[in-house]
Enzyme design. Structure first.
Site, PDB file in Angstrom:
ATOM      1  N   PHE A  53     -68.396 -78.782  28.323  1.00  0.00           N
ATOM      2  CA  PHE A  53     -69.118 -77.883  29.232  1.00  0.00           C
ATOM      3  C   PHE A  53     -70.411 -77.438  28.575  1.00  0.00           C
ATOM      4  O   PHE A  53     -70.408 -77.010  27.422  1.00  0.00           O
ATOM      5  CB  PHE A  53     -68.263 -76.642  29.569  1.00  0.00           C
ATOM      6  CG  PHE A  53     -67.128 -76.947  30.507  1.00  0.00           C
ATOM      7  CD1 PHE A  53     -66.055 -77.719  30.085  1.00  0.00           C
ATOM      8  CD2 PHE A  53     -67.132 -76.463  31.807  1.00  0.00           C
ATOM      9  CE1 PHE A  53     -65.004 -78.018  30.946  1.00  0.00           C
ATOM     10  CE2 PHE A  53     -66.091 -76.754  32.677  1.00  0.00           C
ATOM     11  CZ  PHE A  53     -65.020 -77.532  32.250  1.00  0.00           C
ATOM     12  N   ALA A  54     -71.502 -77.529  29.336  1.00  0.00           N
ATOM     13  CA  ALA A  54     -72.801 -77.070  28.832  1.00  0.00           C
ATOM     14  C   ALA A  54     -73.480 -76.284  29.944  1.00  0.00           C
ATOM     15  O   ALA A  54     -74.171 -76.846  30.795  1.00  0.00           O
ATOM     16  CB  ALA A  54     -73.650 -78.261  28.411  1.00  0.00           C
ATOM     17  N   TYR A  58     -76.322 -73.192  26.668  1.00  0.00           N
ATOM     18  CA  TYR A  58     -75.575 -74.143  25.843  1.00  0.00           C
ATOM     19  C   TYR A  58     -75.929 -75.600  26.140  1.00  0.00           C
ATOM     20  O   TYR A  58     -75.446 -76.501  25.457  1.00  0.00           O
ATOM     21  CB  TYR A  58     -74.068 -73.901  25.974  1.00  0.00           C
ATOM     22  CG  TYR A  58     -73.552 -72.825  25.034  1.00  0.00           C
ATOM     23  CD1 TYR A  58     -74.232 -71.614  24.907  1.00  0.00           C
ATOM     24  CD2 TYR A  58     -72.406 -73.004  24.277  1.00  0.00           C
ATOM     25  CE1 TYR A  58     -73.774 -70.625  24.056  1.00  0.00           C
ATOM     26  CE2 TYR A  58     -71.943 -72.025  23.420  1.00  0.00           C
ATOM     27  CZ  TYR A  58     -72.623 -70.837  23.313  1.00  0.00           C
ATOM     28  OH  TYR A  58     -72.167 -69.864  22.453  1.00  0.00           O
ATOM     29  N   ASP A 143     -65.334 -77.984  22.749  1.00  0.00           N
ATOM     30  CA  ASP A 143     -66.503 -77.102  22.814  1.00  0.00           C
ATOM     31  C   ASP A 143     -67.754 -77.958  22.636  1.00  0.00           C
ATOM     32  O   ASP A 143     -67.697 -79.027  22.021  1.00  0.00           O
ATOM     33  CB  ASP A 143     -66.470 -76.096  21.648  1.00  0.00           C
ATOM     34  CG  ASP A 143     -65.776 -74.795  22.003  1.00  0.00           C
ATOM     35  OD1 ASP A 143     -65.018 -74.770  22.981  1.00  0.00           O
ATOM     36  OD2 ASP A 143     -65.985 -73.805  21.261  1.00  0.00           O
ATOM     37  N   ASP A 145     -70.688 -76.645  21.194  1.00  0.00           N
ATOM     38  CA  ASP A 145     -71.490 -76.186  20.043  1.00  0.00           C
ATOM     39  C   ASP A 145     -70.915 -76.768  18.754  1.00  0.00           C
ATOM     40  O   ASP A 145     -70.557 -76.054  17.815  1.00  0.00           O
ATOM     41  CB  ASP A 145     -71.536 -74.652  19.997  1.00  0.00           C
ATOM     42  CG  ASP A 145     -70.155 -74.013  19.933  1.00  0.00           C
ATOM     43  OD1 ASP A 145     -69.170 -74.655  20.357  1.00  0.00           O
ATOM     44  OD2 ASP A 145     -70.065 -72.876  19.436  1.00  0.00           O
ATOM     45  N   HIS A 165     -57.087 -74.096  13.548  1.00  0.00           N
ATOM     46  CA  HIS A 165     -58.335 -73.350  13.329  1.00  0.00           C
ATOM     47  C   HIS A 165     -58.634 -73.297  11.825  1.00  0.00           C
ATOM     48  O   HIS A 165     -57.732 -73.032  11.028  1.00  0.00           O
ATOM     49  CB  HIS A 165     -58.148 -71.936  13.891  1.00  0.00           C
ATOM     50  CG  HIS A 165     -59.405 -71.146  14.051  1.00  0.00           C
ATOM     51  ND1 HIS A 165     -60.202 -70.796  12.985  1.00  0.00           N
ATOM     52  CD2 HIS A 165     -60.008 -70.635  15.152  1.00  0.00           C
ATOM     53  CE1 HIS A 165     -61.238 -70.086  13.431  1.00  0.00           C
ATOM     54  NE2 HIS A 165     -61.151 -69.987  14.744  1.00  0.00           N
ATOM     55  N   GLU A 235     -58.355 -69.123  24.336  1.00  0.00           N
ATOM     56  CA  GLU A 235     -57.744 -69.544  23.069  1.00  0.00           C
ATOM     57  C   GLU A 235     -56.406 -68.840  22.836  1.00  0.00           C
ATOM     58  O   GLU A 235     -55.457 -69.439  22.329  1.00  0.00           O
ATOM     59  CB  GLU A 235     -58.705 -69.270  21.912  1.00  0.00           C
ATOM     60  CG  GLU A 235     -58.235 -69.820  20.583  1.00  0.00           C
ATOM     61  CD  GLU A 235     -59.356 -69.781  19.559  1.00  0.00           C
ATOM     62  OE1 GLU A 235     -60.092 -70.778  19.443  1.00  0.00           O
ATOM     63  OE2 GLU A 235     -59.506 -68.749  18.878  1.00  0.00           O
TER      64      GLU A 235
HETATM   65  C1  2GW Z   1     -70.351 -68.507  25.134  1.00  0.00           C
HETATM   66  C2  2GW Z   1     -70.418 -67.335  24.404  1.00  0.00           C
HETATM   67  C3  2GW Z   1     -71.529 -66.531  24.495  1.00  0.00           C
HETATM   68  C4  2GW Z   1     -72.580 -66.899  25.312  1.00  0.00           C
HETATM   69  C5  2GW Z   1     -72.496 -68.068  26.016  1.00  0.00           C
HETATM   70  C6  2GW Z   1     -71.373 -68.874  25.952  1.00  0.00           C
HETATM   71  C7  2GW Z   1     -71.325 -70.122  26.678  1.00  0.00           C
HETATM   72  C8  2GW Z   1     -70.259 -71.000  26.480  1.00  0.00           C
HETATM   73  C9  2GW Z   1     -72.380 -70.536  27.539  1.00  0.00           C
HETATM   74  O1  2GW Z   1     -73.380 -69.832  27.815  1.00  0.00           O
HETATM   75  N1  2GW Z   1     -72.336 -71.773  28.124  1.00  0.00           N
HETATM   76  C10 2GW Z   1     -71.284 -72.610  27.889  1.00  0.00           C
HETATM   77  O2  2GW Z   1     -71.300 -73.750  28.387  1.00  0.00           O
HETATM   78  N2  2GW Z   1     -70.229 -72.201  27.108  1.00  0.00           N
HETATM   79  C11 2GW Z   1     -69.080 -73.124  26.919  1.00  0.00           C
HETATM   80  O3  2GW Z   1     -67.944 -72.415  26.464  1.00  0.00           O
HETATM   81  C12 2GW Z   1     -69.434 -74.165  25.858  1.00  0.00           C
HETATM   82  O4  2GW Z   1     -68.767 -75.385  26.146  1.00  0.00           O
HETATM   83  C13 2GW Z   1     -68.857 -73.527  24.613  1.00  0.00           C
HETATM   84  O5  2GW Z   1     -68.658 -74.445  23.555  1.00  0.00           O
HETATM   85  C14 2GW Z   1     -67.576 -72.905  25.168  1.00  0.00           C
HETATM   86  C15 2GW Z   1     -66.969 -71.774  24.327  1.00  0.00           C
HETATM   87  O6  2GW Z   1     -67.959 -70.853  23.950  1.00  0.00           O
HETATM   88  P1  2GW Z   1     -68.389 -70.745  22.398  1.00  0.00           P
HETATM   89  O7  2GW Z   1     -68.531 -72.144  21.859  1.00  0.00           O
HETATM   90  O8  2GW Z   1     -69.571 -69.864  22.253  1.00  0.00           O
HETATM   91  O9  2GW Z   1     -67.134 -70.050  21.799  1.00  0.00           O
HETATM   92  P2  2GW Z   1     -66.684 -70.065  20.223  1.00  0.00           P
HETATM   93  O10 2GW Z   1     -67.409 -71.147  19.500  1.00  0.00           O
HETATM   94  O11 2GW Z   1     -66.805 -68.690  19.709  1.00  0.00           O
HETATM   95  O12 2GW Z   1     -65.207 -70.509  20.331  1.00  0.00           O
HETATM   96  C16 2GW Z   1     -63.875 -70.130  20.442  1.00  0.00           C
HETATM   97  O13 2GW Z   1     -63.554 -69.022  21.251  1.00  0.00           O
HETATM   98  C17 2GW Z   1     -63.842 -69.176  22.646  1.00  0.00           C
HETATM   99  C18 2GW Z   1     -63.307 -67.983  23.401  1.00  0.00           C
HETATM  100  O14 2GW Z   1     -63.810 -66.783  22.892  1.00  0.00           O
HETATM  101  C19 2GW Z   1     -63.201 -70.433  23.213  1.00  0.00           C
HETATM  102  O15 2GW Z   1     -61.789 -70.314  23.224  1.00  0.00           O
HETATM  103  C20 2GW Z   1     -63.588 -71.640  22.390  1.00  0.00           C
HETATM  104  O16 2GW Z   1     -62.914 -72.799  22.864  1.00  0.00           O
HETATM  105  C21 2GW Z   1     -63.208 -71.392  20.959  1.00  0.00           C
HETATM  106  O17 2GW Z   1     -63.634 -72.517  20.195  1.00  0.00           O
HETATM  107 MN    MN Z   2     -67.678 -73.093  20.190  1.00  0.00          MN
END
Ligand code: 2GW
Ligand code: MN
Length: 286
Positions: A53-54, A58, A143, A145, A165, A235
């Site tokens: 997802f993007a 992102y 994810d 990122d 993790h 998660e």
């Molecule tokens: C996410 C946080 C803050 C601002 C924006 C976003 C965001 C996430 C976004 O604007 N657009 C988007 O496409 N995403 C999608 O959600 C993208 O695929 C991203 O990799 C995913 C999860 O957000 P992310 O990567 O910022 O979360 P992390 O790296 O802190 O990951 C863990 O915790 C998350 C829940 O809090 C999820 O469970 C994730 O799978 C975990 O790895």
């Molecule tokens: Mn992530």
């Protein structure tokens, strides 16, 4: 095919757990022969779907994600990328290797980032039932990122897999950041739990991923109706699901690493899939 004989009296690794108490392999460097596995999965002509997802800002992560996936992810196998985005026009054009395709699928964007992240479970469950069931044998959900930094291949595939993790694997279960409020569907008591899984990489067969994503989505809907949101969003729900539906493979932190120095952690021989450093402030504001 010629290959070294398995040595019944010589363990493949003596420093880490290589099989869970429910007899699922824990996938580490040194525990598998990729040539044997590649031959098995080629024989089945397995097709692997990779969902990512993007949404909103992102979208900038997609290019490196896809370029490194072309180098390291399931090389030599059939791969379908499923890119879910609110900006189809801004998906980078990448030249794909033979046998690899990309589908760009439009999704809505939510105002809260927690909703963008959590609603992935709903979207994956809907597409599993329709499209994925027809088009692929296995799903890998990631994810965005992130980047691939080393081989990630068919050794990860199984009916249901989760990834440990990198931040907590040496801790006791009562120190894992599971949801601890009994009011939430994601609640796990202090004396339960196997591993702390990261939601940034999970997957399995399409029917199993359908069951997992549907269950997590439904649990999140119940929480929402009860005005509670689990501490780590989907998660937390993934961890609850995998506690009660044991994965058939567990990926070691080689498959979920942050690019710190490897020599500080001797059991990690390779960093295959790496979490990118992001500036939380700019990414988490609209
Ligand atoms: C996410 C946080 C803050 C601002 C924006 C976003 C965001 C996430 C976004 O604007 N657009 C988007 O496409 N995403 C999608 O959600 C993208 O695929 C991203 O990799 C995913 C999860 O957000 P992310 O990567 O910022 O979360 P992390 O790296 O802190 O990951 C863990 O915790 C998350 C829940 O809090 C999820 O469970 C994730 O799978 C975990 O790895
Ligand atoms: Mn992530």
């Amino acid at each position: 095919m010629a290959y070294g004989q398995p040595q019944l009296l010589k363990p493949s690794r003596n420093d880490v757990l290589v099989v869970t108490p429910w007899l699922a392999p824990v996938v580490w460097e040194g525990t598998f022969n990729i040539h044997i596995l590649n031959q098995q999965f080629r024989q089945q002509n397995a097709t692997i779907g990779l969902t990512v997802f993007a949404v909103k800002k992102y979208i900038i992560f997609l290019k490196l994600f896809l370029e490194t996936a072309e180098t390291y992810f399931m090389v030599g196998h059939r791969v379908n990328y499923y890119i879910f985005t609110d900006q189809p026009k801004h998906v980078p054009q990448i030249l794909l290797q033979k046998g690899r395709q990309m589908a760009i699928l439009r999704v809505q964007s939510y105002a809260r980032w927690q909703d963008i992240s959590m609603h992935r479970m709903e979207v994956i469950s809907i597409f599993s039932q329709r499209r994925f069931l027809r088009e692929v044998d296995y799903l890998v959900c990631a994810d965005v990122d992130m980047k691939f930094n080393d081989h990630v291949g068919v050794e990860i595939l199984s009916s249901l897999f989760g990834t440990i993790h990198p931040g907590f694997f040496w801790l006791r279960r009562d120190a894992f950041p599971y949801e601890r409020r009994p009011q939430s569907q994601a609640y796990i008591p202090q004396d339960e739990g196997d591993f702390y899984y990261m939601a940034a990489l999970f997957g399995g067969s399409v029917p199993e991923v359908y069951r997992l994503t549907k269950a997590c989505h439904e649990a999140m809907m119940i929480d929402e109706a009860g005005h509670i949101e689990a501490i780590w969003h989907e998660e937390s729900h993934l961890n609850k699901y995998l506690l009660h539906h044991k994965p058939t493979k567990v990926l070691s932190p080689e498959y979920m690493w942050n690019n710190g120095p490897l020599n500080l952690t001797p059991c990690i021989k390779r960093s295959r899939f790496v979490i990118l450093q992001k500036d939380g402030k700019t990414m988490r504001t609209n």
